[in-house]
Scaffold this motif. Structure first.
Motif, mmCIF file in Angstrom:
data_model
loop_
_atom_site.group_PDB
_atom_site.id
_atom_site.type_symbol
_atom_site.label_atom_id
_atom_site.label_comp_id
_atom_site.label_asym_id
_atom_site.label_seq_id
_atom_site.Cartn_x
_atom_site.Cartn_y
_atom_site.Cartn_z
ATOM 1 N N ILE A 1 32.362 24.669 37.336
ATOM 2 C CA ILE A 1 32.999 25.944 37.698
ATOM 3 C C ILE A 1 33.114 25.962 39.218
ATOM 4 O O ILE A 1 32.129 26.189 39.922
ATOM 5 C CB ILE A 1 32.174 27.145 37.191
ATOM 6 C CG1 ILE A 1 32.009 27.060 35.669
ATOM 7 C CG2 ILE A 1 32.840 28.453 37.592
ATOM 8 C CD1 ILE A 1 31.061 28.088 35.090
ATOM 9 N N PRO A 2 34.307 25.673 39.745
ATOM 10 C CA PRO A 2 34.459 25.536 41.202
ATOM 11 C C PRO A 2 34.326 26.870 41.922
ATOM 12 O O PRO A 2 34.490 27.932 41.324
ATOM 13 C CB PRO A 2 35.874 24.972 41.348
ATOM 14 C CG PRO A 2 36.604 25.476 40.147
ATOM 15 C CD PRO A 2 35.586 25.513 39.036
ATOM 16 N N PHE A 3 34.013 26.786 43.213
ATOM 17 C CA PHE A 3 34.053 27.962 44.087
ATOM 18 C C PHE A 3 35.518 28.374 44.152
ATOM 19 O O PHE A 3 36.333 27.756 44.813
ATOM 20 C CB PHE A 3 33.472 27.599 45.449
ATOM 21 C CG PHE A 3 33.635 28.660 46.516
ATOM 22 C CD1 PHE A 3 33.663 30.008 46.187
ATOM 23 C CD2 PHE A 3 33.738 28.294 47.853
ATOM 24 C CE1 PHE A 3 33.812 30.982 47.165
ATOM 25 C CE2 PHE A 3 33.892 29.259 48.842
ATOM 26 C CZ PHE A 3 33.928 30.595 48.493
ATOM 27 N N PHE A 4 35.851 29.438 43.440
ATOM 28 C CA PHE A 4 37.240 29.723 43.110
ATOM 29 C C PHE A 4 38.092 30.070 44.327
ATOM 30 O O PHE A 4 39.234 29.636 44.447
ATOM 31 C CB PHE A 4 37.302 30.865 42.090
ATOM 32 C CG PHE A 4 38.641 31.010 41.433
ATOM 33 C CD1 PHE A 4 39.112 30.037 40.567
ATOM 34 C CD2 PHE A 4 39.439 32.115 41.682
ATOM 35 C CE1 PHE A 4 40.346 30.173 39.951
ATOM 36 C CE2 PHE A 4 40.679 32.252 41.074
ATOM 37 C CZ PHE A 4 41.128 31.279 40.207
ATOM 38 N N SER A 5 37.543 30.850 45.237
ATOM 39 C CA SER A 5 38.335 31.265 46.394
ATOM 40 C C SER A 5 38.711 30.075 47.269
ATOM 41 O O SER A 5 39.765 30.077 47.907
ATOM 42 C CB SER A 5 37.572 32.307 47.216
ATOM 43 O OG SER A 5 37.452 33.498 46.473
ATOM 44 N N LEU A 6 37.868 29.042 47.294
ATOM 45 C CA LEU A 6 38.211 27.839 48.060
ATOM 46 C C LEU A 6 39.306 27.050 47.345
ATOM 47 O O LEU A 6 40.189 26.478 47.990
ATOM 48 C CB LEU A 6 36.971 26.967 48.270
ATOM 49 C CG LEU A 6 37.166 25.759 49.192
ATOM 50 C CD1 LEU A 6 37.600 26.183 50.590
ATOM 51 C CD2 LEU A 6 35.877 24.934 49.287
ATOM 52 N N LEU A 7 39.260 27.028 46.017
ATOM 53 C CA LEU A 7 40.331 26.385 45.255
ATOM 54 C C LEU A 7 41.671 27.073 45.534
ATOM 55 O O LEU A 7 42.692 26.405 45.774
ATOM 56 C CB LEU A 7 40.009 26.433 43.758
ATOM 57 C CG LEU A 7 41.100 25.914 42.806
ATOM 58 C CD1 LEU A 7 41.376 24.432 43.038
ATOM 59 C CD2 LEU A 7 40.704 26.162 41.351
ATOM 60 N N ILE A 8 41.656 28.394 45.533
ATOM 61 C CA ILE A 8 42.877 29.157 45.837
ATOM 62 C C ILE A 8 43.350 28.846 47.255
ATOM 63 O O ILE A 8 44.552 28.665 47.512
ATOM 64 C CB ILE A 8 42.614 30.674 45.698
ATOM 65 C CG1 ILE A 8 42.314 31.037 44.246
ATOM 66 C CG2 ILE A 8 43.799 31.478 46.214
ATOM 67 C CD1 ILE A 8 43.474 30.902 43.323
ATOM 68 N N LYS A 9 42.402 28.768 48.182
ATOM 69 C CA LYS A 9 42.746 28.468 49.579
ATOM 70 C C LYS A 9 43.375 27.079 49.683
ATOM 71 O O LYS A 9 44.375 26.886 50.392
ATOM 72 C CB LYS A 9 41.482 28.549 50.437
ATOM 73 C CG LYS A 9 41.695 28.287 51.920
ATOM 74 C CD LYS A 9 40.362 28.367 52.669
ATOM 75 C CE LYS A 9 40.532 27.946 54.120
ATOM 76 N NZ LYS A 9 39.235 27.922 54.840
ATOM 77 N N ASP A 10 42.796 26.100 48.990
ATOM 78 C CA ASP A 10 43.347 24.737 49.004
ATOM 79 C C ASP A 10 44.784 24.721 48.494
ATOM 80 O O ASP A 10 45.666 24.081 49.073
ATOM 81 C CB ASP A 10 42.489 23.800 48.145
ATOM 82 C CG ASP A 10 41.150 23.471 48.794
ATOM 83 O OD1 ASP A 10 40.996 23.714 50.012
ATOM 84 O OD2 ASP A 10 40.260 22.962 48.078
ATOM 85 N N ILE A 11 45.012 25.437 47.401
ATOM 86 C CA ILE A 11 46.365 25.474 46.820
ATOM 87 C C ILE A 11 47.316 26.219 47.747
ATOM 88 O O ILE A 11 48.478 25.828 47.913
ATOM 89 C CB ILE A 11 46.319 26.117 45.414
ATOM 90 C CG1 ILE A 11 45.571 25.178 44.452
ATOM 91 C CG2 ILE A 11 47.728 26.405 44.896
ATOM 92 C CD1 ILE A 11 45.319 25.763 43.087
ATOM 93 N N TYR A 12 46.816 27.268 48.386
ATOM 94 C CA TYR A 12 47.646 28.025 49.328
ATOM 95 C C TYR A 12 48.100 27.129 50.479
ATOM 96 O O TYR A 12 49.283 27.106 50.833
ATOM 97 C CB TYR A 12 46.861 29.222 49.874
ATOM 98 C CG TYR A 12 47.580 29.948 50.984
ATOM 99 C CD1 TYR A 12 48.604 30.844 50.706
ATOM 100 C CD2 TYR A 12 47.253 29.729 52.325
ATOM 101 C CE1 TYR A 12 49.281 31.509 51.732
ATOM 102 C CE2 TYR A 12 47.912 30.388 53.344
ATOM 103 C CZ TYR A 12 48.928 31.273 53.046
ATOM 104 O OH TYR A 12 49.593 31.912 54.049
#
Length: 473
Positions: free
Chosen positions: A371-382
């Motif tokens: 379960i990844p640190f979700f906000s960082l995943l979103i940041k990476d995709i952004y």
């Protein structure tokens, strides 16, 4: 701090070799451009053509996922399916009074397979009646050639409806996250203990709470469709004069709800720490959450881990120096080191790769959990989205960018499909979602009530908060 904002092969894009292309594809619609055997760019029309099956051609699964994921930046799903169906009708001559049954019996299973993959991976697309209408229309056209197509269509629609019903029911079934409690609860110092239900009274075992947090995470993740990662960053397509896709509604409700859950957990941790009147009790709660965070790390639940660390690092908690002096902080510093943002979260990314590798070689669902640190995943995709253009100067779609996007989203899709192996405790989960939490002001007031202000600025803020929240001077 709180944030503002089928199979693995299906979701793991790789190079698409030219020999998979139907012979006519390269010349028809502007061509597909390959580099080192990998599809890197093409016109939108060529990419749509490459998606369309024929009697002797079927696109690779990874291509299907990558294109269906990224195409919505340029064309709405119902428009894409309509164009695919129109092309199929034209190429297979499905409007002819007499159909070529031999050819259509080769084509039929392939178009059914494409529609099946689309409905399985992007079911939310088919909440639109237009999508279901297109699907039914193309199958109705080929059905006279083989009675089995009627049965397959009914099975496909039944499976789709069940999946949508499950997803919608799940969304409604998730306990609604409570808004912050009235900060007058901060007057708890004068309230009898029986009124103040606390986490340790509901669950005193760190391992059990980490397991229940993992239940919440996986349940919430299961409702996030892959398209939400793309729809969160939709901009106007420079080649289109019309409004961008999903301009009126970005359809990212599940993604946004998951970020709200992270924020709630941060504030819940801070509230639980600031609420007890006695220093010894506060220190006990801090040590409890440190142990919960460590168990989350061991499980592979990095999102809950980061939320707990963020909650303990909020200023109203970190300023409680007398409380922290009673805490054995060695384990906390180790966890902080693992989630240190230095080097673009280098330590966390190393741990995540380790968990991902364990998941790939796992023999049980327990070992598969990532379960990844979700906000960082979103940041990476952004940053991937912002750092690379969707189109090249010649107007071609930058497919190389979308391969990387599909790789990141596809990995997440694999992780979110893991079934939680731990026994569910509804009492604990209900508490996690509904226990009252303080706002930031409430946290500061509770913190000052626990340990007096140390400087003039804090004293003035305490006085203001006592006046506005408690009505005291």
């Amino acid at each position: 701090m709180p944030q503002t904002l089928s199979s693995t092969s299906m979701f793991t894009p790789c190079g698409f070799s030219p020999h998979h292309i139907h012979p006519s594809k390269e010349d028809d619609d502007g061509g597909l451009i390959f580099q080192d055997g990998n599809l890197t760019s093409a016109s939108l029309d060529a990419l749509i053509q490459h998606l369309i099956p024929t009697a002797d051609y079927y696109p690779e699964k990874a291509y299907i996922f990558t294109f269906l994921l990224s195409s919505r930046l340029f064309i709405q799903p119902h428009e894409l399916l309509s164009r695919v169906c129109d092309k199929c009708i034209e190429q297979q001559q499905l409007d002819d009074p007499v159909l070529d049954k031999t050819r259509i019996r080769k084509f039929g299973p392939k178009i059914l397979q494409l529609l099946t993959e689309w409905t399985e991976t992007f079911p939310y697309d088919f909440q639109e009646e237009k999508m279901v209408g297109c699907l039914k229309d193309i199958i109705h056209r080929i059905a006279p050639c083989d009675e089995a197509y009627w049965k397959k269509m009914n099975q496909l629609l039944q499976t789709l409806n069940q999946k949508l019903a499950t997803l919608n029911h799940g969304q409604e079934g998730i306990v609604k996250i409570n808004a912050p409690a009235s900060d007058k609860v901060a007057a708890f110092k004068s309230k009898p203990p029986s009124i103040q239900r606390e986490m340790l009274a509901v669950c005193s075992d760190p391992y059990t709470l980490a397991q229940q947090l993992t239940h919440v995470e996986l349940e919430r993740l299961s409702h996030i469709g892959p398209e939400e990662f793309v729809q969160a960053f939709v901009h106007k397509d420079p080649l289109e004069s019309t409004k961008p896709c999903f301009s009126e509604e970005k359809k990212t409700n599940n993604l946004e709800a998951y970020v709200k859950w992270f924020n709630r957990l941060c504030y819940l941790v801070a509230t639980e720490i600031c609420m007890p009147a006695k220093k010894k009790q506060r220190a006990q709660v801090i040590e409890f959450f440190i142990d919960v965070a460590r168990e989350c790390f061991n499980i592979g639940n990095f999102n809950s881990l980061m939320a707990i660390i963020s909650g303990m690092n909020m200023s109203p908690v970190s300023r409680l120096k007398k409380t922290w002096s009673k805490v054995k902080t060695a384990k906390f510093f180790i966890l902080e080191h693992q989630m240190d943002p230095t080097g673009n979260f280098y330590n966390y990314r190393t741990a995540l790769r380790g968990a991902a590798h364990r998941s790939l070689t796992a023999h049980s669902n327990r070992e598969k959990i990532v379960i990844p640190f979700f906000s960082l995943l979103i940041k990476d995709i952004y940053f991937l989205n912002e750092g690379c253009a969707n189109r090249l100067p010649n107007g071609h779609v930058n497919f190389e960018k979308f391969l990387e996007l599909a790789k990141q989203v596809g990995e997440f899709m694999t992780w979110k499909q893991v079934e939680c192996p731990f026994e569910r405790d509804d009492t604990i989960i209900h508490y996690l979602h509904t226990a009252p939490i303080f706002t930031e002001d409430g946290l500061y007031l509770a913190s000052y009530e626990s340990e007096s202000p140390e400087n003039q600025t804090e004293k003035e803020r305490w006085k203001t908060l006592r006046s506005t929240i408690l009505g005291k001077t």
